[in-house]
Design a protein around this motif. Structure first.
Motif, PDB file in Angstrom:
ATOM      1  N   ARG A 116       0.843  -1.216  -0.085  1.00 38.73           N
ATOM      2  CA  ARG A 116      -0.004  -0.098  -0.011  1.00 38.73           C
ATOM      3  C   ARG A 116       0.788   1.406  -0.053  1.00 38.73           C
ATOM      4  O   ARG A 116       0.782   2.243  -0.798  1.00 38.73           O
ATOM      5  CB  ARG A 116      -0.939  -0.005   1.264  1.00 38.73           C
ATOM      6  N   GLN A 121       2.856   6.055  -2.932  1.00 38.73           N
ATOM      7  CA  GLN A 121       3.974   6.619  -3.406  1.00 38.73           C
ATOM      8  C   GLN A 121       3.928   6.680  -5.002  1.00 38.73           C
ATOM      9  O   GLN A 121       4.249   7.747  -5.578  1.00 38.73           O
ATOM     10  CB  GLN A 121       5.349   6.233  -2.767  1.00 38.73           C
ATOM     11  N   SER A 309      -4.482  12.018   8.436  1.00 31.17           N
ATOM     12  CA  SER A 309      -4.852  12.565   9.425  1.00 31.17           C
ATOM     13  C   SER A 309      -3.699  12.835  10.598  1.00 31.17           C
ATOM     14  O   SER A 309      -2.852  12.014  10.668  1.00 31.17           O
ATOM     15  CB  SER A 309      -6.069  11.628  10.207  1.00 31.17           C
ATOM     16  N   SER A 312      -3.408   9.133  13.597  1.00 30.78           N
ATOM     17  CA  SER A 312      -3.792   7.842  12.592  1.00 30.78           C
ATOM     18  C   SER A 312      -3.048   6.657  13.023  1.00 30.78           C
ATOM     19  O   SER A 312      -1.993   6.455  13.466  1.00 30.78           O
ATOM     20  CB  SER A 312      -2.845   8.484  11.377  1.00 30.78           C
ATOM     21  N   LYS A 324       8.035   2.640   8.012  1.00 33.45           N
ATOM     22  CA  LYS A 324       7.916   4.184   7.738  1.00 33.45           C
ATOM     23  C   LYS A 324       8.329   4.973   9.108  1.00 33.45           C
ATOM     24  O   LYS A 324       7.662   4.906   9.977  1.00 33.45           O
ATOM     25  CB  LYS A 324       6.649   4.525   7.115  1.00 33.45           C
TER      26      LYS A 324
HETATM   27  N1  BYC Z   1      -6.356  11.975   0.105  1.00 27.86           N
HETATM   28  O1  BYC Z   1      -4.837   7.331   8.770  1.00 27.86           O
HETATM   29  P1  BYC Z   1      -4.932   8.418   7.504  1.00 27.86           P
HETATM   30  C1  BYC Z   1       5.241  12.978  -3.659  1.00 27.86           C
HETATM   31  C2  BYC Z   1      -7.061   8.211   3.306  1.00 27.86           C
HETATM   32  S1  BYC Z   1       3.961  13.046  -2.655  1.00 27.86           S
HETATM   33  C3  BYC Z   1      -7.165  11.071  -0.190  1.00 27.86           C
HETATM   34  O2  BYC Z   1      -5.208   9.607   8.096  1.00 27.86           O
HETATM   35  P2  BYC Z   1      -2.356   7.509   6.811  1.00 27.86           P
HETATM   36  C4  BYC Z   1       5.068  13.773  -5.084  1.00 27.86           C
HETATM   37  C5  BYC Z   1      -6.203   6.966   3.607  1.00 27.86           C
HETATM   38  O3  BYC Z   1      -5.751   6.255   2.997  1.00 27.86           O
HETATM   39  C6  BYC Z   1       4.242  11.964  -1.246  1.00 27.86           C
HETATM   40  N2  BYC Z   1      -7.232  10.137   0.746  1.00 27.86           N
HETATM   41  O4  BYC Z   1      -3.904   8.265   6.718  1.00 27.86           O
HETATM   42  C7  BYC Z   1       5.148  15.101  -4.678  1.00 27.86           C
HETATM   43  C8  BYC Z   1      -6.779   6.402   4.581  1.00 27.86           C
HETATM   44  O5  BYC Z   1      -7.690   5.410   3.834  1.00 27.86           O
HETATM   45  P3  BYC Z   1      -8.509   3.933   4.415  1.00 27.86           P
HETATM   46  C9  BYC Z   1       3.313  10.726  -1.548  1.00 27.86           C
HETATM   47  C10 BYC Z   1      -6.480  10.102   2.127  1.00 27.86           C
HETATM   48  O6  BYC Z   1      -2.550   6.276   6.010  1.00 27.86           O
HETATM   49  C11 BYC Z   1       5.043  15.971  -6.040  1.00 27.86           C
HETATM   50  C12 BYC Z   1      -7.965   7.319   5.534  1.00 27.86           C
HETATM   51  O7  BYC Z   1      -7.777   8.485   4.549  1.00 27.86           O
HETATM   52  N3  BYC Z   1       4.017   9.321  -0.755  1.00 27.86           N
HETATM   53  O8  BYC Z   1       5.929  12.004  -3.525  1.00 27.86           O
HETATM   54  O9  BYC Z   1      -1.795   7.584   7.972  1.00 27.86           O
HETATM   55  C13 BYC Z   1       5.127  15.353  -7.102  1.00 27.86           C
HETATM   56  C14 BYC Z   1      -7.435   7.619   6.819  1.00 27.86           C
HETATM   57  O10 BYC Z   1      -6.003   7.984   6.594  1.00 27.86           O
HETATM   58  C15 BYC Z   1      -5.417  11.134   1.861  1.00 27.86           C
HETATM   59  C16 BYC Z   1       3.346   9.334   0.562  1.00 27.86           C
HETATM   60  O11 BYC Z   1       2.169   9.826   0.688  1.00 27.86           O
HETATM   61  C17 BYC Z   1      -5.591  12.405   0.769  1.00 27.86           C
HETATM   62  N4  BYC Z   1      -4.570  13.115   0.791  1.00 27.86           N
HETATM   63  O12 BYC Z   1      -1.448   8.769   5.861  1.00 27.86           O
HETATM   64  C18 BYC Z   1       5.397  13.998  -7.135  1.00 27.86           C
HETATM   65  C19 BYC Z   1       3.739   8.263   1.103  1.00 27.86           C
HETATM   66  N5  BYC Z   1      -4.940  11.228   3.324  1.00 27.86           N
HETATM   67  O13 BYC Z   1      -6.908   3.245   5.151  1.00 27.86           O
HETATM   68  C20 BYC Z   1       5.551  13.121  -6.312  1.00 27.86           C
HETATM   69  C21 BYC Z   1       3.074   6.810   1.613  1.00 27.86           C
HETATM   70  C22 BYC Z   1      -5.275  10.043   3.859  1.00 27.86           C
HETATM   71  O14 BYC Z   1      -9.139   4.398   5.606  1.00 27.86           O
HETATM   72  N6  BYC Z   1       1.812   7.076   2.024  1.00 27.86           N
HETATM   73  N7  BYC Z   1      -6.298   9.363   3.059  1.00 27.86           N
HETATM   74  O15 BYC Z   1      -8.694   3.189   3.291  1.00 27.86           O
HETATM   75  C23 BYC Z   1       1.399   7.273   3.394  1.00 27.86           C
HETATM   76  O16 BYC Z   1       2.360   7.419   4.067  1.00 27.86           O
HETATM   77  C24 BYC Z   1       0.094   7.315   3.770  1.00 27.86           C
HETATM   78  O17 BYC Z   1      -0.832   6.754   3.136  1.00 27.86           O
HETATM   79  C25 BYC Z   1      -0.546   8.975   3.991  1.00 27.86           C
HETATM   80  C26 BYC Z   1      -1.831   8.846   4.371  1.00 27.86           C
HETATM   81  C27 BYC Z   1       0.512   9.955   4.573  1.00 27.86           C
HETATM   82  C28 BYC Z   1      -0.664   9.458   2.476  1.00 27.86           C
END
Ligand code: BYC
Length: 482
Positions: A116, A121, A309, A312, A324
């Motif tokens: 995921r 990412q 959030s 979280s 992470k």
């Molecule tokens: N939009 O526990 P929560 C980059 C969902 S940018 C829609 O608060 P979590 C780049 C969430 O999926 C960096 N939905 O969130 C920049 C969850 O859904 P489920 C990209 C959202 O998981 C410029 C629910 O809400 N990389 O590289 O702790 C150009 C509750 O979630 C959003 C990453 O983000 C949203 N904004 O944190 C090119 C790193 N936010 O589980 C490239 C990987 C939350 O209820 N991702 N939700 O279905 C992560 O670390 C985490 O998934 C996040 C969210 C920080 C994004």
């Protein structure tokens, strides 16, 4: 030089992961490659695909000489797979596996979580290319056009980086996810990109500079956290991506700075002292400072949503599992377990914004966001210095974190940029003072006329202080057939 510092060019895909002896993954990537090129041609930069562009290509992972510059047609860019060198004896730096050797394979119990994280990412990378695809036609100079294309091809490479991990470590579901990454589309009603900010438009160059300043910086923070990962291939991948990311943030910091510098210069030359005298400033063919503030309000607030959030359990689970970490985890002086620690989080309590101590584990997103806000604030101060040095009385500021939020504590309320909570009607009535209005958009759009003469710049942006790769001011960064 260690083995993994050498980049092999003996396959179609430059890499330092020994692809030529990993037939299964090589085959999977070779099958994905034409799909990627189809996506690039249909969703990448519009036009200029056959123009030679002066681009940087990663050719190694030695920090002192990792890239070379040269003219390349974008579809022929050598998108490669590059991992930072392995650190001998690296151990997991946080969470319940603290001190254990890092994993070279995906631990079964964490497979779903890791997949995921990698997919989220990966999804952002092509999304940003899609968002920026129309910019070439209105570039304010060849220098800026080249920078946008550089950012685009490198985001493309970052997609390759995540796709490699999916193909190599996640078998059939990894391959399916890799296809899905090419299928979703920024802003598509049926099949949008995963995170909100990546479905917004990048309608003009000021938006592009704001995006590279604010949203790419979220990318940097997220990559820094993933670079701490106990899953070593992810850590090494992200560490190398960060090398490229620095230029993207430079494009944002300096791009907005050059817009500001030009506005201030034009105001001075015309004897306009009042930055709020928007009509007169606009008549000079530049972007007034209040509109720049509104653009910053928009891009900052949308980028804050990318941190998830404030409180979280997902974030706590990622940390506990060692997948992470926090920003610069290894430099933080604590137990790296956080079982008894707390962290202050701004929350909505009885209709007011209050700081509440939450368990530090569940506040991991908040902490990363705080680190991000500090960095953004430093960048804004650099912009303010440009304004002050020009003798103009105006200060840019980051809006309050409760302003214009769609995710987390403040999603359900309306707040002004100053952080005052107001009812929906009041907010709606003042919206155009907080965020770019249709009128602001029209003014900016009216300035977006291409400038393609060597060494020339549009009226609304100052030239850069120096060229890319020390090239002279009139260098032809993109060879457009006139
Ligand atoms: N939009 O526990 P929560 C980059 C969902 S940018 C829609 O608060 P979590 C780049 C969430 O999926 C960096 N939905 O969130 C920049 C969850 O859904 P489920 C990209 C959202 O998981 C410029 C629910 O809400 N990389 O590289 O702790 C150009 C509750 O979630 C959003 C990453 O983000 C949203 N904004 O944190 C090119 C790193 N936010 O589980 C490239 C990987 C939350 O209820 N991702 N939700 O279905 C992560 O670390 C985490 O998934 C996040 C969210 C920080 C994004």
């Amino acid at each position: 030089m260690t083995e993994s510092m050498n980049v092999s060019y003996d396959t179609q895909i430059p890499n330092n992961v020994g692809l030529s002896s990993d037939r299964r993954v090589l085959k999977a990537l070779e099958r994905w490659h034409p799909h990627y090129l189809d996506w690039w041609r249909s969703m990448g930069p519009v036009g200029f695909q056959s123009a030679p562009v002066y681009l940087r290509t990663a050719v190694g992972v030695d920090p002192k000489g990792w890239a070379k510059f040269g003219f390349v047609r974008m579809p022929e860019y050598r998108w490669g797979i590059l991992l930072a060198p392995a650190e001998e004896g690296r151990t997991i730096g946080f969470g319940e596996h603290l001190g254990e050797p890092v994993w070279q394979e995906v631990p079964g119990e964490y497979r779903a979580m890791l997949r995921r994280l990698i997919v989220i990412q990966g999804d952002t990378e092509p999304a940003s290319v899609e968002q920026q695809r129309f910019l070439g036609a209105t570039a304010p100079s060849l220098y800026d056009m080249r920078n946008a294309f550089q950012v685009n091809v490198e985001e493309g490479r970052h997609l390759w980086a995540m796709v490699y991990l999916l193909h190599k470590y996640f078998g059939r579901d990894g391959r399916e996810e890799a296809e899905e990454l090419l299928r979703r589309r920024s802003g598509d009603a049926d099949s949008p990109r995963m995170l909100g900010a990546f479905n917004e438009e990048t309608p003009d160059w000021l938006s592009f500079f704001m995006f590279t300043f604010f949203t790419d910086r979220d990318g940097k923070m997220q990559l820094e956290s993933l670079a701490q990962s106990g899953f070593d291939p992810l850590s090494r991948t992200c560490r190398f991506m960060l090398t490229e990311e620095a230029h993207h943030m430079f494009v944002g910091q300096s791009g907005v700075g050059r817009v500001i510098a030009r506005t201030c210069e034009a105001m001075r030359a015309a004897g306009i002292d009042d930055p709020q005298d928007v009509e007169r400033v606009r008549a000079l063919g530049v972007i007034d400072l209040p509109t720049i503030q509104k653009k910053a309000n928009l891009h900052f607030s949308v980028s804050l949503d990318l941190f998830g959030s404030e409180v979280s359990t997902n974030a706590a689970n990622y940390f506990n599992a060692g997948l992470k970490g926090r920003y610069r985890e290894t430099r933080i002086d604590d137990d790296h377990l956080l079982l008894d620690a707390s962290y202050p989080v701004l929350e909505l309590v009885d209709g007011a914004v209050r700081s509440v101590d939450e368990p530090a584990l569940t506040a991991i997103n908040m902490r990363l966001r705080d680190d991000y806000v500090k960095e953004c604030a430093r960048g804004v101060e650099r912009w303010n210095k440009i304004i002050a040095d020009a003798g103009v009385q105006f200060r840019l500021a980051l809006p309050h974190v409760a302003f214009n939020r769609k995710i987390g504590q403040f999603a359900a309320v309306e707040a002004t940029p100053a952080g005052d909570l107001v009812d929906a009607a009041t907010w709606a009535a003042r919206r155009d003072r907080f965020l770019p209005s249709a009128d602001d958009g029209e003014h900016i759009a009216s300035l977006m006329r291409p400038v393609t003469e060597r060494g020339a710049y549009a009226s609304w942006i100052a030239p850069p202080q120096s060229g890319i790769d020390n090239k002279p001011g009139d260098f032809e960064y993109v060879r457009i057939a006139h």
